[in-house]
Write an enzyme that holds these catalytic residues in place. Sequence first.
Site, mmCIF file in Angstrom:
data_model
loop_
_atom_site.group_PDB
_atom_site.id
_atom_site.type_symbol
_atom_site.label_atom_id
_atom_site.label_comp_id
_atom_site.label_asym_id
_atom_site.label_seq_id
_atom_site.Cartn_x
_atom_site.Cartn_y
_atom_site.Cartn_z
ATOM 1 N N ASP A 102 18.453 81.257 40.066
ATOM 2 C CA ASP A 102 17.184 81.880 39.695
ATOM 3 C C ASP A 102 16.297 82.082 40.920
ATOM 4 O OD1 ASP A 102 15.119 79.735 39.890
ATOM 5 O OD2 ASP A 102 16.362 78.747 38.389
HETATM 6 N N1 URA Z 1 19.959 75.782 37.066
HETATM 7 C C1 URA Z 1 18.738 76.342 37.229
HETATM 8 O O1 URA Z 1 17.772 75.887 36.640
HETATM 9 N N2 URA Z 1 18.628 77.390 38.020
HETATM 10 C C2 URA Z 1 19.671 77.920 38.706
HETATM 11 O O2 URA Z 1 19.494 78.885 39.444
HETATM 12 C C3 URA Z 1 20.926 77.326 38.531
HETATM 13 C C4 URA Z 1 21.046 76.253 37.705
#
Ligand code: URA
Length: 237
Positions: A102
């Site tokens: 993310d």
């Molecule tokens: N978990 C998350 O919260 N974000 C990511 O990008 C990957 C795993």
Amino acid sequence: MRINKYLSTAGIASRRKVEEFILKGQVKVNGKVVKDLSCDIKDTDIVYFNNNIVRVSQNFDYYKLHKPKGYVTTSSDDKDRKTVMDLMRGVHSRVFPVGRLDYETEGLLIMTNDGEITNILTKPSSDVEKIYMVHIDSGITKDEIKKLSLGVDIGGYTTKPCRVLPIEVKDDFSKIEITISEGKNRQVRKMMEAVGKNVTLLRRIQIGEIRLGGLSRGEYTKLNQKEINYLKSLKKK
Ligand code: URA
């Protein structure tokens, strides 16, 4: 081979994304637009994407990138945010991110044009482990660690059992490592939220046998032969 698999194996984009291209009429087989997602490609067929011939090559490129926070993992962004593609400018082949991190999360991202590896690592049934380092601005109790490791509700879905390793625990700062083999959207953040924790840093440090190692934020490097062999071994499973 199904047309979406053919295009993703050739490194055009993920299977989901190539389905959009097919439905938009950007794909031709033997000169004719094909919008049927169940179309099977035979060895003798010639496939075009945006009027360029698409070949399934055996010579793939594999990189690992340390994605900094503030970058999206799609190839373009409707909000005009920076994408991980901007960080791969020195690479001349069209490599794509394997899976997502993310916007706020940093860490290991595999970049490749080997669509089969992308499919293997991102399919929901993939059991490849991913390790995340998590910083929070509080302590964490044994009970909370147990809850996380047994599985927590992240909004209608209970996470699978996972490994949770406290590295450092203080009243106003803790560092833990979480190893999961699934990849729901923002999973680690939602898991921490489920036990009332505020994440101040989230970094993916390992995917299967591939480690982030000493890569600095924004830096990338080619995978070494051992790492490539590991990825190729996943194809034989
Ligand atoms: N978990 C998350 O919260 N974000 C990511 O990008 C990957 C795993």
